[in-house]
Write a protein that holds these residues in place. Structure first.
Motif, PDB file in Angstrom:
ATOM      1  N   PHE A  31     -11.322   2.039   2.709  1.00  0.00           N
ATOM      2  CA  PHE A  31     -11.538   0.609   2.919  1.00  0.00           C
ATOM      3  C   PHE A  31     -12.449   0.275   4.094  1.00  0.00           C
ATOM      4  CE2 PHE A  31      -7.319   0.550   0.747  1.00  0.00           C
ATOM      5  CZ  PHE A  31      -7.732  -0.123  -0.392  1.00  0.00           C
ATOM      6  N   ARG A  32     -12.510   1.134   5.080  1.00  0.00           N
ATOM      7  CA  ARG A  32     -13.337   0.912   6.275  1.00  0.00           C
ATOM      8  C   ARG A  32     -13.060  -0.449   6.923  1.00  0.00           C
ATOM      9  NH1 ARG A  32     -16.548   5.210   6.447  1.00  0.00           N
ATOM     10  NH2 ARG A  32     -17.196   6.162   4.517  1.00  0.00           N
ATOM     11  N   ARG A  33     -11.767  -0.796   6.992  1.00  0.00           N
ATOM     12  CA  ARG A  33     -11.320  -2.046   7.627  1.00  0.00           C
ATOM     13  C   ARG A  33     -10.107  -1.715   8.483  1.00  0.00           C
ATOM     14  NH1 ARG A  33     -10.615  -6.661   3.867  1.00  0.00           N
ATOM     15  NH2 ARG A  33     -10.407  -7.736   5.840  1.00  0.00           N
ATOM     16  N   PRO A  34     -10.327  -1.256   9.700  1.00  0.00           N
ATOM     17  CA  PRO A  34      -9.224  -0.730  10.510  1.00  0.00           C
ATOM     18  C   PRO A  34      -8.144  -1.750  10.887  1.00  0.00           C
ATOM     19  CG  PRO A  34     -11.266  -0.751  11.775  1.00  0.00           C
ATOM     20  CD  PRO A  34     -11.616  -1.120  10.370  1.00  0.00           C
ATOM     21  N   LEU A  35      -8.481  -2.981  11.170  1.00  0.00           N
ATOM     22  CA  LEU A  35      -7.461  -3.930  11.627  1.00  0.00           C
ATOM     23  C   LEU A  35      -6.411  -4.238  10.564  1.00  0.00           C
ATOM     24  CD1 LEU A  35      -9.545  -6.277  13.943  1.00  0.00           C
ATOM     25  CD2 LEU A  35      -8.059  -4.354  14.550  1.00  0.00           C
ATOM     26  N   PRO A  36      -6.789  -4.576   9.318  1.00  0.00           N
ATOM     27  CA  PRO A  36      -5.725  -4.792   8.332  1.00  0.00           C
ATOM     28  C   PRO A  36      -4.943  -3.520   8.012  1.00  0.00           C
ATOM     29  CG  PRO A  36      -7.882  -5.287   7.367  1.00  0.00           C
ATOM     30  CD  PRO A  36      -8.086  -4.922   8.801  1.00  0.00           C
ATOM     31  N   ILE A  37      -5.576  -2.367   8.115  1.00  0.00           N
ATOM     32  CA  ILE A  37      -4.861  -1.107   7.887  1.00  0.00           C
ATOM     33  C   ILE A  37      -3.821  -0.904   8.984  1.00  0.00           C
ATOM     34  CG2 ILE A  37      -5.076   1.416   7.818  1.00  0.00           C
ATOM     35  CD1 ILE A  37      -7.867   0.951   6.521  1.00  0.00           C
ATOM     36  N   CYS A  38      -4.194  -1.115  10.231  1.00  0.00           N
ATOM     37  CA  CYS A  38      -3.245  -0.960  11.345  1.00  0.00           C
ATOM     38  C   CYS A  38      -2.106  -1.973  11.244  1.00  0.00           C
ATOM     39  CB  CYS A  38      -3.967  -1.096  12.691  1.00  0.00           C
ATOM     40  SG  CYS A  38      -5.080   0.273  13.038  1.00  0.00           S
ATOM     41  N   LEU A  39      -2.419  -3.210  10.876  1.00  0.00           N
ATOM     42  CA  LEU A  39      -1.379  -4.223  10.701  1.00  0.00           C
ATOM     43  C   LEU A  39      -0.438  -3.833   9.558  1.00  0.00           C
ATOM     44  CD1 LEU A  39      -0.164  -6.940  11.519  1.00  0.00           C
ATOM     45  CD2 LEU A  39      -1.785  -8.036   9.945  1.00  0.00           C
ATOM     46  N   GLY A  40      -0.981  -3.308   8.477  1.00  0.00           N
ATOM     47  CA  GLY A  40      -0.162  -2.854   7.351  1.00  0.00           C
ATOM     48  C   GLY A  40       0.757  -1.712   7.746  1.00  0.00           C
ATOM     49  N   ILE A  41       0.250  -0.773   8.548  1.00  0.00           N
ATOM     50  CA  ILE A  41       1.073   0.334   9.036  1.00  0.00           C
ATOM     51  C   ILE A  41       2.216  -0.210   9.886  1.00  0.00           C
ATOM     52  CG2 ILE A  41       1.112   2.350  10.572  1.00  0.00           C
ATOM     53  CD1 ILE A  41      -1.823   2.878   9.652  1.00  0.00           C
ATOM     54  N   LEU A  42       1.910  -1.172  10.756  1.00  0.00           N
ATOM     55  CA  LEU A  42       2.928  -1.766  11.622  1.00  0.00           C
ATOM     56  C   LEU A  42       4.019  -2.465  10.805  1.00  0.00           C
ATOM     57  CD1 LEU A  42       3.979  -2.550  14.446  1.00  0.00           C
ATOM     58  CD2 LEU A  42       2.488  -4.561  14.317  1.00  0.00           C
ATOM     59  N   ILE A  43       3.621  -3.283   9.860  1.00  0.00           N
ATOM     60  CA  ILE A  43       4.591  -4.019   9.040  1.00  0.00           C
ATOM     61  C   ILE A  43       5.466  -3.059   8.236  1.00  0.00           C
ATOM     62  CG2 ILE A  43       4.832  -5.590   7.077  1.00  0.00           C
ATOM     63  CD1 ILE A  43       2.255  -7.009   8.164  1.00  0.00           C
ATOM     64  N   ALA A  44       4.841  -2.114   7.557  1.00  0.00           N
ATOM     65  CA  ALA A  44       5.600  -1.161   6.733  1.00  0.00           C
ATOM     66  C   ALA A  44       6.558  -0.335   7.580  1.00  0.00           C
ATOM     67  CB  ALA A  44       4.637  -0.248   5.978  1.00  0.00           C
ATOM     68  N   THR A  45       6.106   0.089   8.745  1.00  0.00           N
ATOM     69  CA  THR A  45       6.942   0.905   9.616  1.00  0.00           C
ATOM     70  C   THR A  45       8.113   0.103  10.163  1.00  0.00           C
ATOM     71  OG1 THR A  45       5.053   2.289  10.201  1.00  0.00           O
ATOM     72  CG2 THR A  45       6.947   2.372  11.678  1.00  0.00           C
ATOM     73  N   LEU A  46       7.858  -1.127  10.592  1.00  0.00           N
ATOM     74  CA  LEU A  46       8.946  -1.966  11.104  1.00  0.00           C
ATOM     75  C   LEU A  46      10.034  -2.164  10.054  1.00  0.00           C
ATOM     76  CD1 LEU A  46       7.084  -4.706  13.178  1.00  0.00           C
ATOM     77  CD2 LEU A  46       8.817  -3.105  14.029  1.00  0.00           C
ATOM     78  N   VAL A  47       9.639  -2.482   8.842  1.00  0.00           N
ATOM     79  CA  VAL A  47      10.618  -2.714   7.778  1.00  0.00           C
ATOM     80  C   VAL A  47      11.358  -1.414   7.442  1.00  0.00           C
ATOM     81  CG1 VAL A  47      10.916  -3.356   5.350  1.00  0.00           C
ATOM     82  CG2 VAL A  47       9.391  -4.691   6.807  1.00  0.00           C
ATOM     83  N   ASN A  48      10.612  -0.346   7.251  1.00  0.00           N
ATOM     84  CA  ASN A  48      11.204   0.931   6.870  1.00  0.00           C
ATOM     85  C   ASN A  48      12.143   1.451   7.952  1.00  0.00           C
ATOM     86  OD1 ASN A  48      11.344   3.933   6.494  1.00  0.00           O
ATOM     87  ND2 ASN A  48      10.177   3.392   4.664  1.00  0.00           N
ATOM     88  N   HIS A  49      11.690   1.440   9.197  1.00  0.00           N
ATOM     89  CA  HIS A  49      12.486   1.998  10.279  1.00  0.00           C
ATOM     90  C   HIS A  49      13.644   1.078  10.671  1.00  0.00           C
ATOM     91  CE1 HIS A  49       9.462   5.273  11.672  1.00  0.00           C
ATOM     92  NE2 HIS A  49       9.576   5.195  10.364  1.00  0.00           N
TER      93      HIS A  49
END
Length: 193
Positions: A31-49
């Motif tokens: 995707f070459r779009r780091p900010l939405p990827i980082c935000l997605g990682i944060l959201i998924a990790t918060l919910v999962n963890h």
């Protein structure tokens, strides 16, 4: 504070070379779009963890201290062994698939699914049970995920070739093993922790 720091350090080390870090590389290249990827990682990790931490907190109310101690101690030793096993990204976890979710949605779904049953999710359950500090553990494991995966998103493959993954996994495995042995032998109880 100990729960936060241990959780952060263990997950950051355990994530180096993990399938979710490989997924971060893949999403960054795709995707070459780091900010939405980082935000997605944060959201998924918060919910999962958060779910994993809640399970760990619940377990402490259901098991006797002796059973919990043995379960946690052996669980940490198993995590040490699992950390030494190289991880690869399964094709079905690459994300994107046939769904059109955009960069953020694809990252959230892919990371959430990739973390299901992963060593960092299981470690989150164990640490939440061990430390009895839900928020500190979830914050720490989430920060550890971000420490390991954000550089993967921004630096991509250039970073991957420079990190001695086997050494990092060895250090993480040693920490899991020491933590497991400390729990099994009741070191915290003897020190009044």
């Amino acid at each position: 504070m100990e729960a936060f720091l241990v959780s952060t350090g263990l997950v950051a080390l355990a994530e180096i070379g993990d399938k979710t870090q490989l997924l971060a590389f893949l999403l960054a290249a795709r995707f070459r779009r780091p900010l939405p990827i980082c935000l997605g990682i944060l959201i998924a990790t918060l919910v999962n963890h958060a779910c994993a931490g809640a399970l760990g907190a619940w377990i402490t109310t259901q098991l006797s201290p002796q059973v919990l101690r043995w379960g946690l101690g052996l669980g940490f030793v198993a995590m040490a062994i699992w950390t030494l096993i190289p991880d690869k990204l399964d094709e079905e976890e690459e994300g994107g698939g046939k769904l059109k979710l955009g960069v953020l949605g694809t990252t959230i779904v892919a990371f959430f699914l990739a973390e299901m049953g992963d060593k960092t999710q299981i470690a989150t359950v164990a640490m939440a049970a061990q430390f009895k500090a839900f928020w500190a553990v979830v914050a720490g494991t989430t920060l550890g995920m971000m420490i390991a995966n954000v550089p993967a998103v921004f630096l991509g493959d250039r970073l991957a070739g420079r990190i001695p993954v086997r050494l990092v996994h060895g250090v993480a495995a040693l920490i899991f093993l020491l933590l497991g042995l400390a729990v099994l032998f009741g070191v915290g109880e003897r020190l009044g922790l």
